[in-house]
Motif scaffolding. Structure first.
Motif, mmCIF file in Angstrom:
data_model
loop_
_atom_site.group_PDB
_atom_site.id
_atom_site.type_symbol
_atom_site.label_atom_id
_atom_site.label_comp_id
_atom_site.label_asym_id
_atom_site.label_seq_id
_atom_site.Cartn_x
_atom_site.Cartn_y
_atom_site.Cartn_z
ATOM 1 N N GLU A 274 0.782 -1.193 -0.043
ATOM 2 C CA GLU A 274 0.072 0.025 0.037
ATOM 3 C C GLU A 274 0.883 1.230 0.128
ATOM 4 O OE1 GLU A 274 -3.985 -1.352 2.387
ATOM 5 O OE2 GLU A 274 -2.208 -1.056 3.653
ATOM 6 N N ASP A 275 0.379 2.269 -0.555
ATOM 7 C CA ASP A 275 0.952 3.691 -0.702
ATOM 8 C C ASP A 275 0.085 4.441 0.105
ATOM 9 O OD1 ASP A 275 2.839 3.253 -2.504
ATOM 10 O OD2 ASP A 275 1.496 3.566 -4.067
ATOM 11 N N TRP A 276 0.760 5.521 0.858
ATOM 12 C CA TRP A 276 -0.244 6.241 1.927
ATOM 13 C C TRP A 276 0.289 7.640 1.627
ATOM 14 C CZ3 TRP A 276 3.318 8.681 4.891
ATOM 15 C CH2 TRP A 276 4.365 8.186 5.373
ATOM 16 N N THR A 277 -0.756 8.558 2.127
ATOM 17 C CA THR A 277 -0.387 10.143 2.171
ATOM 18 C C THR A 277 -1.004 10.615 3.201
ATOM 19 O OG1 THR A 277 -2.667 10.482 1.033
ATOM 20 C CG2 THR A 277 -0.635 10.304 -0.354
ATOM 21 N N VAL A 278 -0.154 11.536 4.018
ATOM 22 C CA VAL A 278 -0.734 12.243 4.899
ATOM 23 C C VAL A 278 -0.982 13.725 4.695
ATOM 24 C CG1 VAL A 278 0.106 12.876 7.573
ATOM 25 C CG2 VAL A 278 0.500 10.530 6.632
ATOM 26 N N ARG A 279 -2.087 14.481 5.291
ATOM 27 C CA ARG A 279 -2.094 15.866 4.879
ATOM 28 C C ARG A 279 -2.924 16.623 6.190
ATOM 29 N NH1 ARG A 279 -7.420 16.342 2.504
ATOM 30 N NH2 ARG A 279 -8.307 14.405 2.111
ATOM 31 N N ARG A 280 -2.435 17.546 6.648
ATOM 32 C CA ARG A 280 -3.368 18.281 7.635
ATOM 33 C C ARG A 280 -4.466 18.975 7.040
ATOM 34 N NH1 ARG A 280 -0.215 18.729 12.582
ATOM 35 N NH2 ARG A 280 1.811 17.610 12.413
#
Length: 79
Positions: free
Chosen positions: A70-76
């Protein structure tokens, strides 16, 4: 407090049977024009302002996602 969104998706080379099932059902339900569906996970975290990006990345990679498939992204985001 800050709101953080983590999106986790199967890597492009990984088979996505749930996405394929949705893609197959759409035409039967009268929805044409969708050629592919990928299904992932969406997490919303409420964190203290002291939680830095490195810690969020460790949470995403170590707990929320399987980095092998899996790929993941984090954003506020604005609360």
């Amino acid at each position: 407090m800050a709101r953080v969104v983590v999106d986790v998706m199967p890597k492009p080379e990984i088979l996505d049977p749930q996405g394929q099932a949705v893609a197959g059902a759409l035409p039967r339900l009268g929805f044409d024009g969708v050629s592919d569906v990928r299904q992932g996970k969406h997490f919303v975290l409420e964190v203290d302002d002291s939680v830095d990006d490195e810690t969020l990345a460790k949470i995403a990679e170590g707990l929320l996602a399987n980095p092998v498939i899996e790929d993941w992204t984090v954003r506020r985001v604005d609360a």
